[in-house]
Design a protein around this motif. Structure first.
Motif, short mmCIF file in Angstrom:
data_model
loop_
_atom_site.label_atom_id
_atom_site.label_comp_id
_atom_site.label_asym_id
_atom_site.label_seq_id
_atom_site.Cartn_x
_atom_site.Cartn_y
_atom_site.Cartn_z
N TYR A 79 83.00 17.02 45.20
CA TYR A 79 83.00 15.60 44.56
C TYR A 79 83.85 14.53 44.61
O TYR A 79 83.82 13.52 44.83
N GLU A 83 83.75 10.95 46.43
CA GLU A 83 83.93 10.13 45.88
C GLU A 83 85.24 8.98 46.50
O GLU A 83 85.37 7.79 46.26
N LYS A 86 83.73 6.93 49.13
CA LYS A 86 83.07 5.82 48.57
C LYS A 86 84.14 4.81 48.55
O LYS A 86 83.87 3.52 48.48
N LEU A 300 84.91 12.86 39.18
CA LEU A 300 84.79 11.39 39.32
C LEU A 300 85.69 10.88 38.59
O LEU A 300 86.05 9.76 38.97
#
Length: 341
Positions: A79, A83, A86, A300
């Motif tokens: 995760y 992230e 991104k 996140l």
């Protein structure tokens, strides 16, 4: 030289220095000129904010975990890496193991790569001897350090963690309300997270009795077969237990194997609760009731906090995520008990 030296000599906060470096408009021109002048005087070139200064850094974050085969840690890495990508960052991953020297060496290696920040996954990075955490605090003088599932109240260290104490308190309390009399607690390590979980168990037990019988708190190897063997030995030695709360799903699966070997019916004769709500919880039979500590949310949130830090914003040193108990077939809670969730 580091950001603390600049802040001290300029008579401003670290956050103000970071805002200046990042071109944040919420700084007066006078303060900006003063900070930049002192940076030049001290010859300070910060890794963490070099992107904002146009110094062609790698836009890279270091990630450290102790054991990538651990389901919780593996999910967190996944995760976090997604992230970061991104947000325009690549990552270096180091699987350090649990030895302090290796952790120190890997952190120094990452710093040498001119990373913008480092993320430490798991409270195993916090040593019981406070002096042994100095390498983390030293690294935080150069780059932001993000710590998942641990807490270290030091400058430029940002912690995202679950309320592990409350989670194990709730799980143990529900077993007591279910009518379980002798609840065993199994754990693997006394990390920061592990200590919080154990506190929760003890707190719940003390609502029903005046003292803690330490024989019901058992350290176990991180191995399903060895957990089964440990429980068989405890049973042979005469220890009676009708409930088991664990610090990891793997320990709960080992408990299920013990029950099958002994011909004990789960959950009728023995209730079992795991922790992490990993894939193991749904792969076993019966499926495992487990505490969901929301690894995706933890990951996140950590990256989101880091992005705000890198933008020069002021963020809290500590962010706490609540947990949920996912009820499956290793417990037999009544509707009244379920309503307490």
């Amino acid at each position: 030289m580091n950001i603390y030296d600049v802040a001290d000599k300029a008579g401003v906060s670290i956050a103000t220095v970071s805002r200046v470096i990042n071109g944040n408009q919420n700084v007066s021109e006078k303060t900006k000129e003063k900070v930049l002048s002192i940076m030049k005087e001290l010859g300070y070139t910060p890794n963490v904010f070099a992107r904002g200064l146009g110094l062609n850094t790698m836009n890279t974050v270091g990630i450290m975990c102790t054991d990538s085969s651990d389901p919780f840690l593996a999910n967190a890495v996944y995760y976090i890496e997604q992230e970061l990508r991104k947000n325009g960052y690549d990552s270096f991953l180091c699987c350090t193991g649990y030895e302090l020297k290796n952790k120190q060496n890997y952190l120094n290696l990452l710093l040498s790569k001119r990373i913008d920040a480092v993320i430490l996954i798991g409270s195993s990075y916090l040593e019981s001897n406070v002096k042994d955490n100095s390498y983390i605090m030293e690294a935080a003088k150069e780059v932001p350090v993000m710590l998942i599932n641990g807490y270290l109240n030091k400058p430029n260290i940002y912690c995202t963690l679950c309320d592990d104490q409350q989670a194990t308190y709730n799980a143990t309390s529900l077993l007591l309300k279910e009518g379980r009399k002798n609840i065993l607690y199994l754990y693997t390590t006394k990390s920061y997270s592990g200590i919080q979980k154990m506190k929760g168990y003890k707190e719940a037990i003390l609502t029903k009795q005046s003292t803690i019988d330490e024989v019901y708190i058992q350290s176990c190897p991180n191995n399903i077969e060895k957990v089964k063997d440990r429980l068989l030995k405890l049973s042979e030695d005469g220890l009676v237990f009708d409930g088991i709360v664990t610090s990891e799903d793997l320990l709960a699966v080992g408990s299920l194997k013990y029950a099958k070997t002994k011909g004990i019916s789960v959950p009728e004769e023995l209730s079992i609760i795991g922790y992490n709500n990993s894939i193991l919880a749904s792969c076993c039979e019966p499926e495992l009731t487990s505490v969901d500590n929301h690894v995706e949310t933890l990951s996140l949130t950590t990256v989101g906090t880091l992005m705000r830090v890198l933008s020069g914003n002021t963020v809290p040193n500590r962010t706490v995520i609540s947990t949920d108990l996912i009820i499956r077939n290793t417990t037999n809670f009544s509707k009244d008990i379920r309503s307490l969730l």
